[in-house]
Design a protein around this motif. Sequence first.
Motif, PDB file in Angstrom:
ATOM      1  N   ALA A   4      35.300  61.586  11.470  1.00  0.00           N
ATOM      2  CA  ALA A   4      34.495  62.140  10.385  1.00  0.00           C
ATOM      3  C   ALA A   4      33.947  60.992   9.546  1.00  0.00           C
ATOM      4  O   ALA A   4      34.637  59.999   9.299  1.00  0.00           O
ATOM      5  N   GLN A   5      32.693  61.139   9.132  1.00  0.00           N
ATOM      6  CA  GLN A   5      32.094  60.140   8.253  1.00  0.00           C
ATOM      7  C   GLN A   5      31.136  60.820   7.290  1.00  0.00           C
ATOM      8  O   GLN A   5      30.385  61.715   7.674  1.00  0.00           O
ATOM      9  N   TYR A   6      31.205  60.367   6.042  1.00  0.00           N
ATOM     10  CA  TYR A   6      30.296  60.869   5.019  1.00  0.00           C
ATOM     11  C   TYR A   6      29.494  59.689   4.494  1.00  0.00           C
ATOM     12  O   TYR A   6      30.046  58.690   4.035  1.00  0.00           O
ATOM     13  N   ARG A   7      28.159  59.805   4.576  1.00  0.00           N
ATOM     14  CA  ARG A   7      27.230  58.775   4.106  1.00  0.00           C
ATOM     15  C   ARG A   7      26.418  59.376   2.970  1.00  0.00           C
ATOM     16  O   ARG A   7      25.852  60.457   3.113  1.00  0.00           O
ATOM     17  N   PHE A   8      26.359  58.678   1.836  1.00  0.00           N
ATOM     18  CA  PHE A   8      25.692  59.230   0.662  1.00  0.00           C
ATOM     19  C   PHE A   8      24.988  58.119  -0.121  1.00  0.00           C
ATOM     20  O   PHE A   8      25.382  56.954  -0.048  1.00  0.00           O
ATOM     21  N   PRO A   9      23.931  58.493  -0.872  1.00  0.00           N
ATOM     22  CA  PRO A   9      23.223  57.485  -1.672  1.00  0.00           C
ATOM     23  C   PRO A   9      24.146  56.930  -2.761  1.00  0.00           C
ATOM     24  O   PRO A   9      24.811  57.693  -3.458  1.00  0.00           O
ATOM     25  N   ALA A  10      24.187  55.606  -2.861  1.00  0.00           N
ATOM     26  CA  ALA A  10      25.038  54.976  -3.871  1.00  0.00           C
ATOM     27  C   ALA A  10      24.191  54.553  -5.063  1.00  0.00           C
ATOM     28  O   ALA A  10      24.435  54.978  -6.182  1.00  0.00           O
ATOM     29  N   PHE A  11      23.182  53.736  -4.827  1.00  0.00           N
ATOM     30  CA  PHE A  11      22.234  53.320  -5.849  1.00  0.00           C
ATOM     31  C   PHE A  11      21.133  52.508  -5.194  1.00  0.00           C
ATOM     32  O   PHE A  11      21.335  51.905  -4.150  1.00  0.00           O
ATOM     33  N   ALA A  12      19.969  52.531  -5.757  1.00  0.00           N
ATOM     34  CA  ALA A  12      18.799  51.727  -5.392  1.00  0.00           C
ATOM     35  C   ALA A  12      18.754  51.279  -3.934  1.00  0.00           C
ATOM     36  O   ALA A  12      19.095  50.151  -3.610  1.00  0.00           O
ATOM     37  N   GLU A  13      18.341  52.146  -3.040  1.00  0.00           N
ATOM     38  CA  GLU A  13      18.151  51.807  -1.634  1.00  0.00           C
ATOM     39  C   GLU A  13      19.437  51.429  -0.898  1.00  0.00           C
ATOM     40  O   GLU A  13      19.397  50.808   0.156  1.00  0.00           O
ATOM     41  N   LEU A  14      20.582  51.753  -1.487  1.00  0.00           N
ATOM     42  CA  LEU A  14      21.861  51.490  -0.819  1.00  0.00           C
ATOM     43  C   LEU A  14      22.599  52.803  -0.589  1.00  0.00           C
ATOM     44  O   LEU A  14      22.566  53.710  -1.429  1.00  0.00           O
ATOM     45  N   TYR A  15      23.256  52.868   0.529  1.00  0.00           N
ATOM     46  CA  TYR A  15      24.088  54.020   0.862  1.00  0.00           C
ATOM     47  C   TYR A  15      25.529  53.555   1.027  1.00  0.00           C
ATOM     48  O   TYR A  15      25.773  52.441   1.494  1.00  0.00           O
ATOM     49  N   ALA A  16      26.437  54.396   0.640  1.00  0.00           N
ATOM     50  CA  ALA A  16      27.861  54.135   0.856  1.00  0.00           C
ATOM     51  C   ALA A  16      28.338  55.087   1.951  1.00  0.00           C
ATOM     52  O   ALA A  16      27.729  56.128   2.186  1.00  0.00           O
ATOM     53  N   PHE A  17      29.418  54.720   2.599  1.00  0.00           N
ATOM     54  CA  PHE A  17      29.986  55.611   3.616  1.00  0.00           C
ATOM     55  C   PHE A  17      31.501  55.483   3.619  1.00  0.00           C
ATOM     56  O   PHE A  17      32.060  54.430   3.303  1.00  0.00           O
ATOM     57  N   LEU A  18      32.145  56.577   3.954  1.00  0.00           N
ATOM     58  CA  LEU A  18      33.593  56.662   4.126  1.00  0.00           C
ATOM     59  C   LEU A  18      33.829  57.387   5.435  1.00  0.00           C
ATOM     60  O   LEU A  18      33.171  58.392   5.715  1.00  0.00           O
ATOM     61  N   GLY A  19      34.772  56.897   6.222  1.00  0.00           N
ATOM     62  CA  GLY A  19      35.029  57.568   7.490  1.00  0.00           C
ATOM     63  C   GLY A  19      36.412  57.284   8.014  1.00  0.00           C
ATOM     64  O   GLY A  19      37.124  56.405   7.527  1.00  0.00           O
ATOM     65  N   GLY A  20      36.770  58.053   9.010  1.00  0.00           N
ATOM     66  CA  GLY A  20      38.068  57.862   9.650  1.00  0.00           C
ATOM     67  C   GLY A  20      38.096  58.512  11.017  1.00  0.00           C
ATOM     68  O   GLY A  20      37.299  59.404  11.322  1.00  0.00           O
ATOM     69  N   THR A  21      39.017  58.045  11.817  1.00  0.00           N
ATOM     70  CA  THR A  21      39.198  58.568  13.172  1.00  0.00           C
ATOM     71  C   THR A  21      40.675  58.749  13.440  1.00  0.00           C
ATOM     72  O   THR A  21      41.483  57.866  13.125  1.00  0.00           O
ATOM     73  N   VAL A  22      41.017  59.881  14.022  1.00  0.00           N
ATOM     74  CA  VAL A  22      42.364  60.101  14.545  1.00  0.00           C
ATOM     75  C   VAL A  22      42.204  60.226  16.055  1.00  0.00           C
ATOM     76  O   VAL A  22      41.410  61.040  16.531  1.00  0.00           O
ATOM     77  N   SER A  23      42.920  59.391  16.797  1.00  0.00           N
ATOM     78  CA  SER A  23      42.881  59.473  18.259  1.00  0.00           C
ATOM     79  C   SER A  23      44.308  59.674  18.751  1.00  0.00           C
ATOM     80  O   SER A  23      45.260  59.159  18.162  1.00  0.00           O
ATOM     81  N   ALA A  24      44.438  60.447  19.818  1.00  0.00           N
ATOM     82  CA  ALA A  24      45.770  60.754  20.327  1.00  0.00           C
ATOM     83  C   ALA A  24      45.738  60.904  21.831  1.00  0.00           C
ATOM     84  O   ALA A  24      44.686  61.178  22.420  1.00  0.00           O
ATOM     85  N   ARG A  25      46.893  60.733  22.432  1.00  0.00           N
ATOM     86  CA  ARG A  25      47.039  60.971  23.867  1.00  0.00           C
ATOM     87  C   ARG A  25      48.464  61.400  24.153  1.00  0.00           C
ATOM     88  O   ARG A  25      49.389  61.053  23.413  1.00  0.00           O
TER      89      ARG A  25
END
Length: 181
Positions: free
Chosen positions: A74-95
Amino acid sequence: MPSLVSIPKNHVQGGEITATLRPVTGFVVTASGTYVDTRIDRNPINPTGPYGTPSDFVGQRFPYTPRWQGSLDAQYRFPAFAELYAFLGGTVSARSGTTGALLSGDPAVAALEDGLRIDGYALVDLRAGIEAADERWRLELWGRNVTNKFYVNGVTRNSDFTTRFAGMPATYGLTVRYRFD
């Protein structure tokens, strides 16, 4: 000793699926999974287990073939300020678990063969950063296996010893990326 042996009759069946969801602008969830069912239907000529015992491999799954594997990202990308975007994400992998060799099933060596089993595991990776609106450059802080889960991703029997290969411990880093056009 590890060896390449032709299995005269076996079967492999399975499937995989991937889905990507975008429930709101900037939020992406990707889920994927694989199921593989393997089975040996007839023994090779002169079947011998990893500890030199006569063996019956019929019904066993292939080594290094976990039945289930999957990931959820999952990742969320959002406007932070003046032509910049911030993002937060993570992955869970399993076997799921598997083995590093075909096992003999002989009770006399069962305790030794337990060392050839590879347990299932789940790992968590995280990331956060900023990037240009046109995605030309990106600064990302990331962590892999952030829970510091000990896991084994390989095991082999050589001569008179068994070697287990541990996966990476918690690892952190910073990535700077620039795209030249």
